[in-house]
Design an enzyme around this catalytic site. Sequence first.
Site, PDB file in Angstrom:
ATOM      1  N   THR A 122     -32.242 -67.212 -20.652  1.00  0.00           N
ATOM      2  CA  THR A 122     -33.569 -66.641 -20.426  1.00  0.00           C
ATOM      3  C   THR A 122     -33.756 -65.483 -21.393  1.00  0.00           C
ATOM      4  O   THR A 122     -33.078 -64.460 -21.294  1.00  0.00           O
ATOM      5  CB  THR A 122     -33.719 -66.149 -18.978  1.00  0.00           C
ATOM      6  OG1 THR A 122     -33.516 -67.255 -18.091  1.00  0.00           O
ATOM      7  CG2 THR A 122     -35.115 -65.577 -18.742  1.00  0.00           C
ATOM      8  N   LYS A 197     -40.441 -69.556 -17.373  1.00  0.00           N
ATOM      9  CA  LYS A 197     -39.303 -68.985 -16.643  1.00  0.00           C
ATOM     10  C   LYS A 197     -39.536 -67.506 -16.332  1.00  0.00           C
ATOM     11  O   LYS A 197     -39.243 -67.036 -15.226  1.00  0.00           O
ATOM     12  CB  LYS A 197     -38.023 -69.153 -17.470  1.00  0.00           C
ATOM     13  CG  LYS A 197     -36.789 -68.444 -16.910  1.00  0.00           C
ATOM     14  CD  LYS A 197     -36.407 -68.949 -15.527  1.00  0.00           C
ATOM     15  CE  LYS A 197     -35.262 -68.143 -14.921  1.00  0.00           C
ATOM     16  NZ  LYS A 197     -33.978 -68.343 -15.594  1.00  0.00           N
ATOM     17  N   LYS A 272     -33.188 -57.337 -16.777  1.00  0.00           N
ATOM     18  CA  LYS A 272     -33.456 -57.875 -18.113  1.00  0.00           C
ATOM     19  C   LYS A 272     -34.696 -58.754 -18.111  1.00  0.00           C
ATOM     20  O   LYS A 272     -35.586 -58.619 -18.972  1.00  0.00           O
ATOM     21  CB  LYS A 272     -32.253 -58.684 -18.595  1.00  0.00           C
ATOM     22  CG  LYS A 272     -32.421 -59.284 -19.993  1.00  0.00           C
ATOM     23  CD  LYS A 272     -31.562 -60.519 -20.192  1.00  0.00           C
ATOM     24  CE  LYS A 272     -32.116 -61.700 -19.429  1.00  0.00           C
ATOM     25  NZ  LYS A 272     -31.455 -62.992 -19.751  1.00  0.00           N
TER      26      LYS A 272
END
Length: 324
Positions: A122, A197, A272
Site C-alpha cells: 500500500t 485501497k 502510514k
Amino acid sequence: MLLKSIFLFATKSHLKTKFKCNATNRNISTIGFIGLGAMGSHMAKNMIKKFKKVSVYDINETASLNLGKEGAIVAKQVDDLIDSDCIISMIATNEQVLHTYQSPGGLISKVRPGTLLIDCSTVDPQVPQQLSKDAQLNNVIFVDAPVSGGVLAAASGQLTFMVGGSVEGATRCEPVLRCMGKNVIHCGPSGSGQVAKICNNLLLGISMIATAESMNLGIRLGLDPKLLASVINSSTGRCWSSDTYNPVPGVLEGVPSSNNYQGGFLSRLIVKDLMIAQSIAKRAEASTSLGDQALAIYKKVCEQGKADLDFSVVYKFIQGLKDK
C-alpha cells in the site's frame, strides 16, 4: 486532475470475467515472493499450495526459513528471483517499493521481457504510476494490487485485491491473485488500485476508532461487551471493525484484541496509510476532516509505545481517555 481521470477510467474498466487460480495461465509456473510479514507470509503459503516452484525473500531471514519449511525455495537476495515468471511483493513503504523495482539494478531492469510484476504493497498512487512507465520501456508488465481483508483473510485465501494497470496486466494477474483471494477488482490504470485501497483504509481507520468509542461507552455504562457487540452487529452500527475485528479483548476469538493486540495490522501502518490519504486528498482538493482526526489519534497511539501492536489497540487508548 490525475486522480479524477483515474476514477473516470475505473468505472469503465472493471473486469467482469472471473478466473480460478490457474498455475499454467500464460505460462506462469514459477513465482517469486518478496515480503513475508504478517500478511505476506500467509499469502506466500497459499501460493506454495498452488505452484510447484515458489521462491521467497525477506530481509528477516527467519521469515524466509519458516516458509522454506513449508516448501518454498529460500532466496538469499532479491536477484535470486529474477528468473521467476511472476514476482509478487508485499512490502511497507514508497521508498522500499521504488528501491526494489526501480533503483539502479532494480527488478524492472533485470527480469526477462514479459515477466509479470505484482506489487501488493500500500503506497502513494504516484509510485505505481511511475513504475508502470519504466516497466513498459523494458517490455515488462507491472500492476499495483493492494489487498484488503486482514490477516485472517490472508490465511484463508479470502483477500480482496484492488488492481491498477492495463487491461492486459489485470487479465494476466487475476488467475494468480485468485490463489490468494476471493475478489479481484480491476479499478483502472496504474495507481487506481492504490486509490481504492487508501480510500478503504481511510474509512477503516475512522470506523475502528468509532467502534472503540462506542464499545468503551457502553462498557463504562455497565453493558456486557459481548452483548453490546451483538446488538451493534444486528443493528445499523454494524461494520467490519465491530463484527469481524472487534477491538475489545474477549469479544471475538482469533483476532489480535484477544491476543494482547499481537500480529495483525500494525498501528504504525495505519498511520502510514492515513498520511497517504491526507496527501492525495490535498492533491485532489478533497475534504477528509475525519481522516485528519483519525491520523492524529493513531499518532498518539504510536507515541504511547503501541506502534507495533495491532491498530485495534486504539480501544486501549480510548479507554484511557476521560471527557474533559
